[in-house]
Design a protein around this motif. Sequence first.
Motif, PDB file in Angstrom:
ATOM      1  N   ASP A 162      34.559  25.733  88.374  1.00  0.00           N
ATOM      2  CA  ASP A 162      35.236  26.947  87.600  1.00  0.00           C
ATOM      3  C   ASP A 162      34.781  28.298  88.174  1.00  0.00           C
ATOM      4  OD1 ASP A 162      36.603  24.919  85.958  1.00  0.00           O
ATOM      5  OD2 ASP A 162      35.205  25.413  84.264  1.00  0.00           O
ATOM      6  N   ALA A 163      33.507  28.401  88.352  1.00  0.00           N
ATOM      7  CA  ALA A 163      32.873  29.651  88.947  1.00  0.00           C
ATOM      8  C   ALA A 163      33.472  30.015  90.136  1.00  0.00           C
ATOM      9  CB  ALA A 163      31.393  29.783  88.792  1.00  0.00           C
ATOM     10  N   PHE A 164      33.184  28.740  91.144  1.00  0.00           N
ATOM     11  CA  PHE A 164      33.732  28.964  92.529  1.00  0.00           C
ATOM     12  C   PHE A 164      35.131  29.236  92.803  1.00  0.00           C
ATOM     13  CE2 PHE A 164      35.473  26.407  96.319  1.00  0.00           C
ATOM     14  CZ  PHE A 164      34.842  27.391  97.412  1.00  0.00           C
ATOM     15  N   THR A 165      36.103  28.580  92.081  1.00  0.00           N
ATOM     16  CA  THR A 165      37.319  28.976  91.923  1.00  0.00           C
ATOM     17  C   THR A 165      37.630  30.182  91.737  1.00  0.00           C
ATOM     18  OG1 THR A 165      37.951  26.495  91.389  1.00  0.00           O
ATOM     19  CG2 THR A 165      39.743  27.997  91.106  1.00  0.00           C
ATOM     20  N   ALA A 166      36.938  30.756  90.355  1.00  0.00           N
ATOM     21  CA  ALA A 166      37.432  32.093  89.950  1.00  0.00           C
ATOM     22  C   ALA A 166      37.051  33.094  90.950  1.00  0.00           C
ATOM     23  CB  ALA A 166      36.514  32.495  88.624  1.00  0.00           C
ATOM     24  N   GLU A 167      35.926  32.684  91.770  1.00  0.00           N
ATOM     25  CA  GLU A 167      35.489  33.978  92.929  1.00  0.00           C
ATOM     26  C   GLU A 167      36.465  33.494  94.156  1.00  0.00           C
ATOM     27  OE1 GLU A 167      31.612  34.345  95.478  1.00  0.00           O
ATOM     28  OE2 GLU A 167      31.372  33.980  93.393  1.00  0.00           O
ATOM     29  N   THR A 168      36.586  32.375  94.608  1.00  0.00           N
ATOM     30  CA  THR A 168      37.441  32.451  95.932  1.00  0.00           C
ATOM     31  C   THR A 168      38.928  31.801  95.815  1.00  0.00           C
ATOM     32  OG1 THR A 168      37.134  29.859  95.827  1.00  0.00           O
ATOM     33  CG2 THR A 168      35.099  31.442  96.691  1.00  0.00           C
ATOM     34  N   GLY A 169      39.243  31.454  94.748  1.00  0.00           N
ATOM     35  CA  GLY A 169      40.812  31.082  94.561  1.00  0.00           C
ATOM     36  C   GLY A 169      41.201  29.777  94.991  1.00  0.00           C
ATOM     37  N   ILE A 170      39.868  29.117  95.553  1.00  0.00           N
ATOM     38  CA  ILE A 170      39.992  27.745  96.012  1.00  0.00           C
ATOM     39  C   ILE A 170      40.049  26.688  95.029  1.00  0.00           C
ATOM     40  CG2 ILE A 170      38.933  26.116  97.630  1.00  0.00           C
ATOM     41  CD1 ILE A 170      38.094  28.482  99.590  1.00  0.00           C
ATOM     42  N   THR A 171      40.896  25.539  94.940  1.00  0.00           N
ATOM     43  CA  THR A 171      40.925  24.748  94.103  1.00  0.00           C
ATOM     44  C   THR A 171      39.907  23.701  94.354  1.00  0.00           C
ATOM     45  OG1 THR A 171      43.004  25.319  93.196  1.00  0.00           O
ATOM     46  CG2 THR A 171      42.147  23.036  92.334  1.00  0.00           C
ATOM     47  N   VAL A 172      39.118  22.967  93.667  1.00  0.00           N
ATOM     48  CA  VAL A 172      38.116  21.940  93.649  1.00  0.00           C
ATOM     49  C   VAL A 172      38.515  20.999  92.821  1.00  0.00           C
ATOM     50  CG1 VAL A 172      35.567  20.945  93.756  1.00  0.00           C
ATOM     51  CG2 VAL A 172      36.277  23.585  94.357  1.00  0.00           C
ATOM     52  N   ASN A 173      38.998  19.683  93.503  1.00  0.00           N
ATOM     53  CA  ASN A 173      39.435  18.447  92.749  1.00  0.00           C
ATOM     54  C   ASN A 173      38.502  17.395  92.870  1.00  0.00           C
ATOM     55  OD1 ASN A 173      42.142  19.360  92.646  1.00  0.00           O
ATOM     56  ND2 ASN A 173      42.391  18.913  94.614  1.00  0.00           N
ATOM     57  N   VAL A 174      37.952  16.940  91.993  1.00  0.00           N
ATOM     58  CA  VAL A 174      36.678  16.074  91.619  1.00  0.00           C
ATOM     59  C   VAL A 174      37.054  14.827  91.260  1.00  0.00           C
ATOM     60  CG1 VAL A 174      34.290  15.773  90.626  1.00  0.00           C
ATOM     61  CG2 VAL A 174      35.230  17.993  91.204  1.00  0.00           C
ATOM     62  N   ALA A 175      36.745  13.609  91.840  1.00  0.00           N
ATOM     63  CA  ALA A 175      36.873  12.387  91.411  1.00  0.00           C
ATOM     64  C   ALA A 175      35.635  11.635  91.363  1.00  0.00           C
ATOM     65  CB  ALA A 175      37.725  11.458  92.493  1.00  0.00           C
ATOM     66  N   GLU A 191      37.006  24.130 106.647  1.00  0.00           N
ATOM     67  CA  GLU A 191      36.657  25.295 106.682  1.00  0.00           C
ATOM     68  C   GLU A 191      36.407  25.574 105.028  1.00  0.00           C
ATOM     69  OE1 GLU A 191      38.370  29.765 107.281  1.00  0.00           O
ATOM     70  OE2 GLU A 191      39.316  28.002 108.427  1.00  0.00           O
ATOM     71  N   ALA A 192      37.367  25.337 104.053  1.00  0.00           N
ATOM     72  CA  ALA A 192      37.149  25.233 102.463  1.00  0.00           C
ATOM     73  C   ALA A 192      36.004  24.666 102.112  1.00  0.00           C
ATOM     74  CB  ALA A 192      38.389  25.104 101.946  1.00  0.00           C
ATOM     75  N   ALA A 193      35.798  23.435 102.735  1.00  0.00           N
ATOM     76  CA  ALA A 193      34.673  22.715 102.072  1.00  0.00           C
ATOM     77  C   ALA A 193      33.198  23.427 102.423  1.00  0.00           C
ATOM     78  CB  ALA A 193      34.857  21.432 102.665  1.00  0.00           C
ATOM     79  N   LEU A 194      33.179  23.785 103.630  1.00  0.00           N
ATOM     80  CA  LEU A 194      32.007  24.449 104.072  1.00  0.00           C
ATOM     81  C   LEU A 194      31.673  25.711 103.078  1.00  0.00           C
ATOM     82  CD1 LEU A 194      29.701  24.946 105.929  1.00  0.00           C
ATOM     83  CD2 LEU A 194      30.957  26.041 107.637  1.00  0.00           C
ATOM     84  N   LYS A 195      32.844  26.421 102.937  1.00  0.00           N
ATOM     85  CA  LYS A 195      32.445  27.625 101.959  1.00  0.00           C
ATOM     86  C   LYS A 195      32.086  27.212 100.595  1.00  0.00           C
ATOM     87  CE  LYS A 195      36.387  30.478 103.579  1.00  0.00           C
ATOM     88  NZ  LYS A 195      37.901  30.924 103.235  1.00  0.00           N
ATOM     89  N   PHE A 196      32.517  25.978  99.903  1.00  0.00           N
ATOM     90  CA  PHE A 196      31.765  25.534  98.717  1.00  0.00           C
ATOM     91  C   PHE A 196      30.373  25.196  98.746  1.00  0.00           C
ATOM     92  CE2 PHE A 196      32.014  21.863  95.523  1.00  0.00           C
ATOM     93  CZ  PHE A 196      31.800  22.980  94.463  1.00  0.00           C
ATOM     94  N   MET A 197      29.955  24.280 100.007  1.00  0.00           N
ATOM     95  CA  MET A 197      28.789  24.127 100.480  1.00  0.00           C
ATOM     96  C   MET A 197      27.940  25.215 100.385  1.00  0.00           C
ATOM     97  SD  MET A 197      28.995  20.997 103.223  1.00  0.00           S
ATOM     98  CE  MET A 197      27.527  20.426 103.633  1.00  0.00           C
ATOM     99  N   GLU A 198      28.149  26.275 100.997  1.00  0.00           N
ATOM    100  CA  GLU A 198      27.423  27.398 101.063  1.00  0.00           C
ATOM    101  C   GLU A 198      27.372  28.077  99.636  1.00  0.00           C
ATOM    102  OE1 GLU A 198      28.145  28.533 105.866  1.00  0.00           O
ATOM    103  OE2 GLU A 198      29.248  29.596 104.615  1.00  0.00           O
ATOM    104  N   TRP A 199      28.468  28.312  99.090  1.00  0.00           N
ATOM    105  CA  TRP A 199      28.440  28.650  97.674  1.00  0.00           C
ATOM    106  C   TRP A 199      27.401  28.230  96.770  1.00  0.00           C
ATOM    107  CZ3 TRP A 199      29.675  27.522  92.695  1.00  0.00           C
ATOM    108  CH2 TRP A 199      29.665  28.549  91.851  1.00  0.00           C
ATOM    109  N   LEU A 200      27.444  26.652  96.747  1.00  0.00           N
ATOM    110  CA  LEU A 200      26.467  25.925  96.083  1.00  0.00           C
ATOM    111  C   LEU A 200      25.150  26.094  96.534  1.00  0.00           C
ATOM    112  CD1 LEU A 200      28.365  22.725  96.026  1.00  0.00           C
ATOM    113  CD2 LEU A 200      28.191  24.120  93.800  1.00  0.00           C
ATOM    114  N   SER A 201      24.712  26.738  97.521  1.00  0.00           N
ATOM    115  CA  SER A 201      23.388  27.035  97.751  1.00  0.00           C
ATOM    116  C   SER A 201      23.018  28.424  97.384  1.00  0.00           C
ATOM    117  CB  SER A 201      23.091  26.699  99.289  1.00  0.00           C
ATOM    118  OG  SER A 201      23.682  27.711 100.111  1.00  0.00           O
TER     119      SER A 201
END
Length: 333
Positions: free
Chosen positions: A38-51, A262-272
């Motif tokens: 939720d926090a990542f999407t709010a900041e970047t607008g990128i949707t994260v779908n989790v299975a 590219e979007a996946a790398l943004k999420f990885m970096e954001w998580l760190s």
Amino acid sequence: MRLPFLALALATTALPALAEEINVYSHRQPELIQPLVDAFTAETGITVNVAFVDKGMAERLVAEGDRSPADLVLTVDIARLTQIVDAGVTQAVQSDVLEANIPETLRDAGDQWFGLTSRARIVYASKDRVAPGEVTTYEDLADPKWQGRICIRSGTNDYNVALVAAMIAHHGEDYARTWLEGVKANLARKPDGGDRDQVKAIAAGECDIAVGNTYYIGQMLKDPEQQAAAEAVRIDFPVFEGDGTHLNVSGIAMTKAAPNREAALKFMEWLSGDEAQRIYAETNSEFPVKPGVAKSELVASWGEFTPDSMALTEVAKLRPDALKLVEQVDFDG
């Protein structure tokens, strides 16, 4: 109409994901990482779908091959991370951000996986029957003074195999075998259940100490039905002689197929980064891997410790030898 990600994940073929979306296979329950999403999407607008993928993640990615919809995998324990890498379904990620935020001992030397949080493999001790400072080292768990006083889950459990592998790394295989035999001789009962069950056994008086992960205490304290058992134990941080406390990690890796790299790398970096590290550690009662990020109030209350300096990649290499030792001494027998 766009299909839900879970439906895509269940298929052996998948349509390309929409732009600015990423798809994650997670060994962790979605509710544990939803605050991060939720926090990542709010900041970047990128949707994260989790299975949520409880078992067979590596096999699933192999079966899906280049058509896999998954960009990233989130999992726990060095064993599962290396299993996925060894299956050939991940790719190396070069990132100055990840290298700056994550200590070298908590990421893969080949940049295939990166630790996001850490958890210590520690001792739960009865507040009533074990004095503070009585538990000092992992080596001490084989001392006959603990005979009939130790509880532990199966020796073949990934967390325990990693601990044995670290013991081999520090002292060699012969020492580790003798140590395992000593710990087995000190057990109050046959290995059984999960880490929470060991806490409950201490509270019930079945044993005085147990080996487990720190974060389970945090989870139990939040559960009214398990709170009393958790409050009956103290967390002690043993060390390897001459070194520190054994750590394991939750971690992330990018899949070889990654349709949204590219979007996946943004999420990885954001998580760190600072915000994600704070949220992740607070939600799961784990330790941030990024130096300087504050622990949650609960985790900080457990006290300070010195992490083991042994790189997890070195521990991972010895897992097959550790599992063999566990089986040779018939630890669960």
